[in-house]
Scaffold this motif. Sequence first.
Motif, mmCIF file in Angstrom:
data_model
loop_
_atom_site.group_PDB
_atom_site.id
_atom_site.type_symbol
_atom_site.label_atom_id
_atom_site.label_comp_id
_atom_site.label_asym_id
_atom_site.label_seq_id
_atom_site.Cartn_x
_atom_site.Cartn_y
_atom_site.Cartn_z
ATOM 1 N N ALA A 164 0.838 -1.204 0.000
ATOM 2 C CA ALA A 164 0.000 0.000 0.000
ATOM 3 C C ALA A 164 0.876 1.259 0.000
ATOM 4 C CB ALA A 164 -0.930 -0.006 1.204
ATOM 5 N N PHE A 165 1.985 1.226 0.753
ATOM 6 C CA PHE A 165 2.879 2.388 0.794
ATOM 7 C C PHE A 165 3.460 2.667 -0.583
ATOM 8 C CE2 PHE A 165 7.172 4.071 1.017
ATOM 9 C CZ PHE A 165 7.012 5.194 1.811
ATOM 10 N N TYR A 166 3.980 1.622 -1.242
ATOM 11 C CA TYR A 166 4.604 1.835 -2.547
ATOM 12 C C TYR A 166 3.570 2.168 -3.623
ATOM 13 C CZ TYR A 166 9.055 0.428 -0.614
ATOM 14 O OH TYR A 166 10.205 0.372 0.137
ATOM 15 N N ALA A 167 2.361 1.632 -3.494
ATOM 16 C CA ALA A 167 1.310 1.990 -4.450
ATOM 17 C C ALA A 167 0.952 3.470 -4.321
ATOM 18 C CB ALA A 167 0.078 1.128 -4.210
ATOM 19 N N LEU A 168 1.056 4.008 -3.116
ATOM 20 C CA LEU A 168 0.794 5.426 -2.892
ATOM 21 C C LEU A 168 1.929 6.289 -3.440
ATOM 22 C CD1 LEU A 168 -1.361 7.222 -1.489
ATOM 23 C CD2 LEU A 168 0.002 7.052 0.610
ATOM 24 N N MET A 174 4.274 0.752 -10.949
ATOM 25 C CA MET A 174 4.915 0.223 -9.740
ATOM 26 C C MET A 174 6.407 -0.040 -9.987
ATOM 27 S SD MET A 174 2.953 0.104 -7.059
ATOM 28 C CE MET A 174 3.446 -1.193 -5.923
ATOM 29 N N ALA A 175 7.020 0.761 -10.844
ATOM 30 C CA ALA A 175 8.456 0.643 -11.101
ATOM 31 C C ALA A 175 9.208 1.493 -10.084
ATOM 32 C CB ALA A 175 8.776 1.090 -12.519
ATOM 33 N N TYR A 176 10.016 0.831 -9.257
ATOM 34 C CA TYR A 176 10.774 1.528 -8.216
ATOM 35 C C TYR A 176 12.244 1.572 -8.636
ATOM 36 C CZ TYR A 176 12.509 2.548 -3.485
ATOM 37 O OH TYR A 176 13.125 3.106 -2.392
ATOM 38 N N SER A 177 12.491 2.291 -9.734
ATOM 39 C CA SER A 177 13.844 2.421 -10.284
ATOM 40 C C SER A 177 13.829 3.632 -11.212
ATOM 41 C CB SER A 177 14.261 1.151 -11.040
ATOM 42 O OG SER A 177 13.321 0.819 -12.042
ATOM 43 N N CYS A 178 14.998 4.006 -11.689
ATOM 44 C CA CYS A 178 15.126 5.212 -12.497
ATOM 45 C C CYS A 178 14.319 5.111 -13.781
ATOM 46 C CB CYS A 178 16.599 5.452 -12.816
ATOM 47 S SG CYS A 178 16.909 6.947 -13.793
ATOM 48 N N GLY A 179 13.513 6.131 -14.054
ATOM 49 C CA GLY A 179 12.778 6.190 -15.302
ATOM 50 C C GLY A 179 13.649 6.712 -16.441
ATOM 51 N N TYR A 180 13.090 6.745 -17.633
ATOM 52 C CA TYR A 180 13.800 7.221 -18.825
ATOM 53 C C TYR A 180 12.927 8.306 -19.439
ATOM 54 C CZ TYR A 180 16.687 6.895 -23.041
ATOM 55 O OH TYR A 180 17.548 7.159 -24.087
ATOM 56 N N TRP A 181 13.289 9.567 -19.172
ATOM 57 C CA TRP A 181 12.448 10.710 -19.510
ATOM 58 C C TRP A 181 12.754 11.167 -20.934
ATOM 59 C CZ3 TRP A 181 9.025 12.790 -15.737
ATOM 60 C CH2 TRP A 181 9.081 12.128 -14.510
ATOM 61 N N THR A 182 11.862 10.844 -21.866
ATOM 62 C CA THR A 182 12.105 11.122 -23.277
ATOM 63 C C THR A 182 11.409 12.383 -23.761
ATOM 64 O OG1 THR A 182 10.210 9.800 -23.992
ATOM 65 C CG2 THR A 182 12.319 8.657 -23.710
ATOM 66 N N SER A 183 10.660 13.054 -22.904
ATOM 67 C CA SER A 183 9.909 14.228 -23.339
ATOM 68 C C SER A 183 9.701 15.181 -22.171
ATOM 69 C CB SER A 183 8.544 13.803 -23.899
ATOM 70 O OG SER A 183 7.740 14.932 -24.180
ATOM 71 N N ASP A 184 9.612 16.461 -22.479
ATOM 72 C CA ASP A 184 9.225 17.451 -21.477
ATOM 73 C C ASP A 184 7.894 18.097 -21.842
ATOM 74 O OD1 ASP A 184 9.974 18.945 -23.650
ATOM 75 O OD2 ASP A 184 11.525 20.109 -22.610
ATOM 76 N N LEU A 214 14.928 -14.038 -17.636
ATOM 77 C CA LEU A 214 15.097 -14.199 -16.195
ATOM 78 C C LEU A 214 15.221 -12.801 -15.600
ATOM 79 C CD1 LEU A 214 15.656 -15.920 -13.634
ATOM 80 C CD2 LEU A 214 18.088 -15.923 -14.299
ATOM 81 N N ASP A 215 14.251 -12.395 -14.795
ATOM 82 C CA ASP A 215 14.216 -11.059 -14.200
ATOM 83 C C ASP A 215 14.596 -11.180 -12.723
ATOM 84 O OD1 ASP A 215 13.799 -8.380 -13.784
ATOM 85 O OD2 ASP A 215 11.611 -8.463 -13.904
ATOM 86 N N ILE A 216 15.867 -10.904 -12.411
ATOM 87 C CA ILE A 216 16.387 -11.076 -11.045
ATOM 88 C C ILE A 216 16.193 -9.779 -10.265
ATOM 89 C CG2 ILE A 216 18.409 -11.633 -9.657
ATOM 90 C CD1 ILE A 216 19.572 -13.120 -12.016
ATOM 91 N N GLY A 217 15.488 -9.883 -9.149
ATOM 92 C CA GLY A 217 15.141 -8.688 -8.391
ATOM 93 C C GLY A 217 14.021 -7.953 -9.102
ATOM 94 N N CYS A 218 12.916 -8.655 -9.341
ATOM 95 C CA CYS A 218 11.860 -8.153 -10.231
ATOM 96 C C CYS A 218 11.031 -7.033 -9.626
ATOM 97 C CB CYS A 218 10.949 -9.302 -10.653
ATOM 98 S SG CYS A 218 9.960 -9.995 -9.294
ATOM 99 N N GLY A 219 11.209 -6.755 -8.325
ATOM 100 C CA GLY A 219 10.398 -5.715 -7.698
ATOM 101 C C GLY A 219 8.930 -6.062 -7.745
ATOM 102 N N TRP A 220 8.109 -5.066 -8.067
ATOM 103 C CA TRP A 220 6.666 -5.298 -8.179
ATOM 104 C C TRP A 220 6.276 -5.693 -9.595
ATOM 105 C CZ3 TRP A 220 8.825 -1.938 -4.786
ATOM 106 C CH2 TRP A 220 8.474 -2.104 -3.442
ATOM 107 N N GLY A 221 7.258 -6.190 -10.348
ATOM 108 C CA GLY A 221 6.963 -6.843 -11.617
ATOM 109 C C GLY A 221 6.793 -5.933 -12.811
ATOM 110 N N SER A 222 7.275 -4.687 -12.741
ATOM 111 C CA SER A 222 7.037 -3.772 -13.863
ATOM 112 C C SER A 222 7.621 -4.311 -15.164
ATOM 113 C CB SER A 222 7.612 -2.389 -13.550
ATOM 114 O OG SER A 222 9.002 -2.458 -13.268
#
Length: 446
Positions: A164-168, A174-184, A214-222
């Motif tokens: 619930a905390f991470y969903a908030l 639910m990706a808890y890692s660096c995004g890739y910002w392609t637009s402003d 094989l997704d090692i350390g998949c987090g919340w599966g993003s």
Amino acid sequence: MTTTAPRPPARRATPTGAAQRLEPLAERLLGGGLPVRVRMWDGSEAGPEDAPTVHVRSRRALRRLLWEPGELGLAEAYITGEIDLDEDLGDGLRAMRRAVAERGLTPPAPSLADRLSAVGTALRLGAVGPRPPVPAARAGLRGALHSKARDRAAISHHYDLSNAFYALLLDETMAYSCGYWTSDAPGYGPADAQRDKLELICRKLGLRPGARLLDIGCGWGSLTLHAAQHHGVRVTAVTLAAEQAAYVREQVTARGLEELVEVLNIDYRDIAERPETRGTYDAVSTIEMGEHVGDAEYPAFTRILHDSLRPQGRVLVQQMSRGANAPGGGAFIESYIAPDMHMRPVGETVGLLEGSGLEVRDVEALREHYVLTVDAWRRTLEERWAEFVALVGEETARVWRLYLVGGALAFEERRMGVDQVLCVRPDRAGKAAMEPTRAGWYGAGR
């Protein structure tokens, strides 16, 4: 007629508030003048009037610093509300760091006389006493470093805070890692940046329908869910966090991906004990999980990455980097956020991957992207502050505020980095079967 000599003008009393008593000691320990304005519990103030104001709300803050000098003591005083900043925390910390740099403040190693003086000042201010209680959010790990049991406890401390905390905090990916910002462009936000990151990873790995990932350390599966749903990939998702495994399984069922996704709640080292996984995967991903492996254990980790791949298979490692200074992130991070974490310069990680037999084909730095990502999480925290406090309590919410603000500054100031490292396991003839250019990853115009 008698006259009396005029009285000399009255001398202004020297202020003797808590701030004035503390100022000389603080300047000696800092190696120069105060870089901030300090307002004490008795209303007294010291320091530059145009600097950020640190409000010391109680004597307990000083007592905490006597027992735990340095970064950790300051962090815990903030977490408990014993000190605060009148300004936005990020703006305040940025201004404080700039003032320290401009003045060239270099704190000397405190002498015995300095320590005695500190105790004497604390006595006069009534701040001496027993050690203050440690905030409940602090990790208390036991056992051998990077044993399976301790690693499970370390991962649970951070990632099992609650779904619930991470969903908030996070966006719908639910990706808890660096995004890739392609637009402003207006309307482009954190979820878009995460989807662009996930798609970039899939392209770099050359994923096609029916391929095995094989997704090692998949987090919340993003990435697991994106690869299966949008690329028809068969995924084995591995996580040590029970809350994450439960969430990914729920999403697999909800999206009808049971035939494509297997979720394993195991230690990454257990992968090597599964003979059916040896040399069978077309691709391996590990997204910001390698930081938790440990320095001594990392060569064995890279061997697992190599051995899981078929010849000409690819592996993508997205991982944070740091120099020799505070490879674990510092006392606060190590105690409250990611205990036992270890980071190194990206060049050393590249060398370790090559040492396992992998061929490094591409390294892409995403440092500025993480500033944008962490800032997005921080804005969500502030905008929904009351909800976070109701969910996890005031102290834990303040832990995360300090973590996110400090993290954004670390990436902004180049004290930390994050990189995507793409590798391949060549076949015996040395063939890698890689695309001749990167055009397919980014589009022909890049």
